[in-house]
Design a protein around this motif. Structure first.
Motif, PDB file in Angstrom:
ATOM      1  N   TRP A  23      -3.116  89.941  -2.918  1.00  0.00           N
ATOM      2  CA  TRP A  23      -2.154  89.293  -2.033  1.00  0.00           C
ATOM      3  C   TRP A  23      -2.092  87.785  -2.309  1.00  0.00           C
ATOM      4  CZ3 TRP A  23      -3.171  85.681   1.864  1.00  0.00           C
ATOM      5  CH2 TRP A  23      -2.066  85.340   2.630  1.00  0.00           C
ATOM      6  N   ALA A  24      -3.249  87.152  -2.475  1.00  0.00           N
ATOM      7  CA  ALA A  24      -3.293  85.712  -2.722  1.00  0.00           C
ATOM      8  C   ALA A  24      -2.681  85.366  -4.078  1.00  0.00           C
ATOM      9  CB  ALA A  24      -4.738  85.210  -2.649  1.00  0.00           C
ATOM     10  N   VAL A  25      -2.973  86.144  -5.102  1.00  0.00           N
ATOM     11  CA  VAL A  25      -2.424  85.869  -6.434  1.00  0.00           C
ATOM     12  C   VAL A  25      -0.912  86.011  -6.433  1.00  0.00           C
ATOM     13  CG1 VAL A  25      -2.327  86.771  -8.797  1.00  0.00           C
ATOM     14  CG2 VAL A  25      -4.526  86.392  -7.705  1.00  0.00           C
ATOM     15  N   ILE A  26      -0.405  87.033  -5.780  1.00  0.00           N
ATOM     16  CA  ILE A  26       1.045  87.213  -5.713  1.00  0.00           C
ATOM     17  C   ILE A  26       1.690  86.073  -4.926  1.00  0.00           C
ATOM     18  CG2 ILE A  26       2.879  88.675  -4.768  1.00  0.00           C
ATOM     19  CD1 ILE A  26       1.100  91.075  -5.481  1.00  0.00           C
ATOM     20  N   SER A  27       1.072  85.656  -3.827  1.00  0.00           N
ATOM     21  CA  SER A  27       1.614  84.565  -3.028  1.00  0.00           C
ATOM     22  C   SER A  27       1.642  83.255  -3.816  1.00  0.00           C
ATOM     23  CB  SER A  27       0.793  84.367  -1.756  1.00  0.00           C
ATOM     24  OG  SER A  27       0.881  85.504  -0.946  1.00  0.00           O
ATOM     25  N   ILE A  28       0.574  82.977  -4.535  1.00  0.00           N
ATOM     26  CA  ILE A  28       0.532  81.762  -5.346  1.00  0.00           C
ATOM     27  C   ILE A  28       1.503  81.874  -6.515  1.00  0.00           C
ATOM     28  CG2 ILE A  28      -0.925  80.355  -6.856  1.00  0.00           C
ATOM     29  CD1 ILE A  28      -3.283  81.142  -4.996  1.00  0.00           C
ATOM     30  N   GLY A  29       1.574  83.034  -7.135  1.00  0.00           N
ATOM     31  CA  GLY A  29       2.475  83.240  -8.266  1.00  0.00           C
ATOM     32  C   GLY A  29       3.939  83.049  -7.907  1.00  0.00           C
ATOM     33  N   ASP A  30       4.307  83.379  -6.677  1.00  0.00           N
ATOM     34  CA  ASP A  30       5.691  83.181  -6.238  1.00  0.00           C
ATOM     35  C   ASP A  30       6.059  81.705  -6.129  1.00  0.00           C
ATOM     36  OD1 ASP A  30       6.258  85.853  -6.119  1.00  0.00           O
ATOM     37  OD2 ASP A  30       5.887  86.024  -3.955  1.00  0.00           O
ATOM     38  N   ARG A  31       5.064  80.850  -5.944  1.00  0.00           N
ATOM     39  CA  ARG A  31       5.327  79.423  -5.768  1.00  0.00           C
ATOM     40  C   ARG A  31       5.293  78.635  -7.079  1.00  0.00           C
ATOM     41  NH1 ARG A  31       2.426  80.720  -0.896  1.00  0.00           N
ATOM     42  NH2 ARG A  31       3.738  80.194   0.885  1.00  0.00           N
ATOM     43  N   LEU A  32       4.940  79.288  -8.162  1.00  0.00           N
ATOM     44  CA  LEU A  32       4.882  78.606  -9.451  1.00  0.00           C
ATOM     45  C   LEU A  32       6.289  78.402 -10.019  1.00  0.00           C
ATOM     46  CD1 LEU A  32       1.923  80.500 -11.143  1.00  0.00           C
ATOM     47  CD2 LEU A  32       1.895  78.222 -10.140  1.00  0.00           C
ATOM     48  N   PRO A  33       6.449  77.386 -10.858  1.00  0.00           N
ATOM     49  CA  PRO A  33       7.756  77.194 -11.509  1.00  0.00           C
ATOM     50  C   PRO A  33       8.111  78.391 -12.391  1.00  0.00           C
ATOM     51  CG  PRO A  33       6.309  75.309 -11.895  1.00  0.00           C
ATOM     52  CD  PRO A  33       5.498  76.353 -11.214  1.00  0.00           C
ATOM     53  N   ASP A  34       9.401  78.612 -12.576  1.00  0.00           N
ATOM     54  CA  ASP A  34       9.864  79.731 -13.401  1.00  0.00           C
ATOM     55  C   ASP A  34       9.702  79.395 -14.877  1.00  0.00           C
ATOM     56  OD1 ASP A  34      10.532  81.308 -11.260  1.00  0.00           O
ATOM     57  OD2 ASP A  34      12.588  80.572 -11.157  1.00  0.00           O
ATOM     58  N   SER A  35       8.601  79.806 -15.427  1.00  0.00           N
ATOM     59  CA  SER A  35       8.329  79.603 -16.850  1.00  0.00           C
ATOM     60  C   SER A  35       7.450  80.755 -17.322  1.00  0.00           C
ATOM     61  CB  SER A  35       7.608  78.278 -17.071  1.00  0.00           C
ATOM     62  OG  SER A  35       7.126  78.200 -18.393  1.00  0.00           O
TER      63      SER A  35
END
Length: 68
Positions: A23-35
């Motif tokens: 859950w935490a990895v997905i939440s953080i991954g959604d906030r990363l820039p699109d690259s």
């Protein structure tokens, strides 16, 4: 604590930890820039780093009745 109970506690802990970790990895991954490179680096590290916090728990579960 008997070895069987230790393993049950450890298995429950692993499942709970992994659910929260994903859950935490997905939440953080959604906030990363699109690259794609950032995604590759982030998910590569996150995909291998989940085992490090579990090592002490698994070591404790397999300790059994042995005392150091």
């Amino acid at each position: 604590m008997p070895p069987r109970a230790r393993r049950f506690v450890a298995a429950t802990g692993v499942l709970l930890f992994l659910a929260l970790y994903v859950w935490a990895v997905i939440s953080i991954g959604d906030r990363l820039p699109d690259s794609p490179w950032i995604d590759l680096l982030f998910y590569g590290v996150a995909g291998t780093a989940w085992g490090l916090p579990l090592i002490p728990l698994l070591r404790w579960a397999e300790q059994g009745g042995r005392r150091k």
